[in-house]
Design an enzyme around this catalytic site. Structure first.
Site, short mmCIF file in Angstrom:
data_model
loop_
_atom_site.label_atom_id
_atom_site.label_comp_id
_atom_site.label_asym_id
_atom_site.label_seq_id
_atom_site.Cartn_x
_atom_site.Cartn_y
_atom_site.Cartn_z
N CYS A 127 9.21 57.31 28.52
CA CYS A 127 9.48 57.11 29.95
C CYS A 127 8.26 56.59 30.72
CB CYS A 127 9.99 58.40 30.58
SG CYS A 127 11.56 58.90 29.86
N HIS A 261 8.50 58.69 38.03
CA HIS A 261 9.57 58.54 37.04
C HIS A 261 10.79 59.34 37.52
CE1 HIS A 261 11.94 58.63 33.51
NE2 HIS A 261 11.59 59.84 33.14
N ASN A 291 18.48 59.33 34.83
CA ASN A 291 17.15 59.03 34.29
C ASN A 291 17.29 57.84 33.34
OD1 ASN A 291 14.83 58.97 32.72
ND2 ASN A 291 14.71 61.20 32.48
O1 UT7 Z 1 12.42 61.45 31.00
C1 UT7 Z 1 11.46 62.16 30.27
C2 UT7 Z 1 11.01 63.32 31.07
N1 UT7 Z 1 12.12 64.22 31.29
C3 UT7 Z 1 12.06 65.09 32.26
O2 UT7 Z 1 11.11 65.11 33.00
C4 UT7 Z 1 13.16 66.09 32.36
C5 UT7 Z 1 12.55 67.45 32.53
N2 UT7 Z 1 13.47 68.59 32.52
C6 UT7 Z 1 14.43 68.78 33.45
O3 UT7 Z 1 14.72 67.95 34.29
C7 UT7 Z 1 15.08 70.14 33.47
O4 UT7 Z 1 14.36 71.02 32.67
C8 UT7 Z 1 16.56 70.14 33.03
C9 UT7 Z 1 17.43 69.45 34.06
C10 UT7 Z 1 16.70 69.47 31.67
C11 UT7 Z 1 17.06 71.58 32.91
O5 UT7 Z 1 16.91 72.25 34.17
P1 UT7 Z 1 16.15 73.65 34.24
O6 UT7 Z 1 16.23 74.11 35.62
O7 UT7 Z 1 14.79 73.45 33.64
O8 UT7 Z 1 17.04 74.55 33.33
P2 UT7 Z 1 16.65 75.31 31.97
O9 UT7 Z 1 16.40 74.33 30.87
O10 UT7 Z 1 15.58 76.33 32.28
O11 UT7 Z 1 17.99 76.05 31.68
C12 UT7 Z 1 18.55 77.04 32.58
C13 UT7 Z 1 19.95 77.37 32.09
C14 UT7 Z 1 20.00 77.63 30.59
O12 UT7 Z 1 20.92 78.66 30.37
P3 UT7 Z 1 20.42 80.17 30.11
O13 UT7 Z 1 19.56 80.07 28.87
O14 UT7 Z 1 19.62 80.53 31.32
O15 UT7 Z 1 21.69 80.92 29.92
C15 UT7 Z 1 20.56 76.33 30.03
O16 UT7 Z 1 21.26 76.54 28.82
O17 UT7 Z 1 20.80 76.25 32.33
C16 UT7 Z 1 21.49 75.93 31.12
N3 UT7 Z 1 21.83 74.51 31.13
C17 UT7 Z 1 22.93 74.04 31.70
N4 UT7 Z 1 23.93 74.66 32.35
C18 UT7 Z 1 24.92 73.87 32.84
C19 UT7 Z 1 21.11 73.47 30.60
N5 UT7 Z 1 21.76 72.31 30.84
C20 UT7 Z 1 22.88 72.65 31.51
C21 UT7 Z 1 23.96 71.89 32.03
N6 UT7 Z 1 24.93 72.55 32.70
N7 UT7 Z 1 24.03 70.55 31.91
#
Ligand code: UT7
Length: 344
Positions: A127, A261, A291
């Site tokens: 990215c 980004h 993204n």
């Molecule tokens: O392009 C390269 C660089 N990429 C980035 O910069 C992306 C960076 N990461 C992110 O944008 C975020 O970390 C995400 C959008 C991927 C995830 O958001 P988050 O607030 O960091 O959530 P998390 O990974 O801490 O997950 C929280 C909960 C988890 O469930 P539990 O373990 O708390 O029960 C995940 O399994 O949200 C769950 N989860 C979802 N729930 C509904 C993860 N994806 C989803 C989803 N829908 N699509």
């Protein structure tokens, strides 16, 4: 590496040094828009979760008969049209999703866009690819190898993202963007004033698509350790953007636009907050495209210009973070130009 040594530094004083100037901007997006509601029909997710956690409402998906190279060609041709040029001296293409491992796509793009036998090659910095390609192109101009370079970034993430993986399928989309860079003066609007680039291979597994040796059997999918990447993205982009702001002799409150980004609206907001730039300077353009990887910065630039959120002469900071890990920033004053955008 702190790369500002090879870039001209601007300190509000008369200066006639050679500059590398943004002279044209083009994009190409696939027409097909996949809404959150469509993804929520087959994944354990919801429109509300995706919007509140990422700011994304929809992403584009390339048609089955359309390739990364097709998107790249259209964006490259549009950037040439925006710059009102029929030729450049070199082409650098950034992608995470090449249509094939070998050869690189850039020579094909140069050929198809009618640029002849110019030097053309791909860079792979996930990215951060657009900013790595931009720095490489600026280097070609400063070294006297080229007077103008077409920098193109194109992605078809839909080909490498597991459609059953809710943590990546809701975020990534397909698209392409390109800029024409030309030799000019550091005093001109559009001149690239400072660069910062970095990488940390210790965390190579946080954003990963296995090769054949790493995973000999089964379909190989792109994976991302979302939370860890989220925290690193904020940290690295803030630090890197501050370096170029300081190198220009600017202060954060005088920055008119930060185009980070476009990974997640919360990351973009957190970076702006930590930098101390005015809140309205943080440009968030991902709602309808998601993204788009290396293409996210030029795609966001075109949307922001056409939406009147990025204006000529604004002190502008571009900052990116991606797999590798890699990151980078560039500072410039925004030029007066009209982006050319198409959909295929
Ligand atoms: O392009 C390269 C660089 N990429 C980035 O910069 C992306 C960076 N990461 C992110 O944008 C975020 O970390 C995400 C959008 C991927 C995830 O958001 P988050 O607030 O960091 O959530 P998390 O990974 O801490 O997950 C929280 C909960 C988890 O469930 P539990 O373990 O708390 O029960 C995940 O399994 O949200 C769950 N989860 C979802 N729930 C509904 C993860 N994806 C989803 C989803 N829908 N699509």
């Amino acid at each position: 590496m702190h790369a500002s040594e090879f870039a001209p530094v601007f300190r509000d004083e008369p200066d006639d040094r050679t500059g590398v100037v943004v002279a044209g901007l083009g994009t190409c997006l696939p027409r097909a828009e996949i809404s959150n509601a469509v993804l929520a029909e087959r994944l354990d997710t919801s429109d509300e979760w995706i919007r509140t956690r990422t700011g994304i409402a929809a992403r584009r998906r390339a048609a089955p008969d359309s390739s990364m190279t097709d998107l790249a060609c259209a964006a490259a041709a549009n950037a040439l049209r925006s710059a009102d040029r029929g030729a450049v001296d070199a082409l650098v293409l950034a992608t995470t999703t090449p249509d094939r491992p070998c050869p690189a796509a850039a020579p094909e793009v140069a050929h198809r866009v009618g640029l002849g036998t110019i030097p053309a090659f791909d860079v792979s910095a996930v990215c951060s690819g657009f900013l790595y390609a931009t720095a490489t192109a600026a280097g070609l101009i400063h070294a006297g190898i080229a007077d103008s370079v077409l920098v193109t970034a194109a992605e078809t993430y839909s080909r490498i993202v597991d459609p059953a993986d809710r943590s990546t399928a809701v975020i990534f989309g397909d698209g392409a963007g390109a800029v024409v860079l030309r030799r000019g003066s550091v005093r001109e609007a559009g001149a690239l004033l400072a660069f910062d680039l970095g990488s940390d291979g210790a965390d190579k597994d946080l954003i990963h698509l296995p090769g054949e040796r790493e995973q000999p059997a089964g379909r190989r999918w792109f994976t991302m350790a979302g939370r860890k990447v989220y925290l690193q993205a904020i940290e690295r982009m803030t630090h890197s953007a501050l370096r170029v702001i300081n190198d220009c002799g600017w202060t954060p409150e005088t920055v008119g636009a930060v185009v980070a980004h476009q990974a997640n609206a919360r990351i973009i907001g957190a970076v702006a907050d930590r930098l101390g730039v005015p809140p309205e300077a943080a440009l968030c353009e991902l709602a309808r495209v998601g993204n788009t990887g290396a293409a996210s910065i030029p795609v966001a630039l075109a949307d922001a210009v056409d939406g009147g959120r990025l204006r000529p002469d604004a002190r502008t900071v571009l900052t990116a973070f991606g797999g590798g890990l890699t990151w980078g920033s560039v500072a410039l004053t925004w030029p007066r130009l009209a982006p050319v955008r198409t959909e295929i």
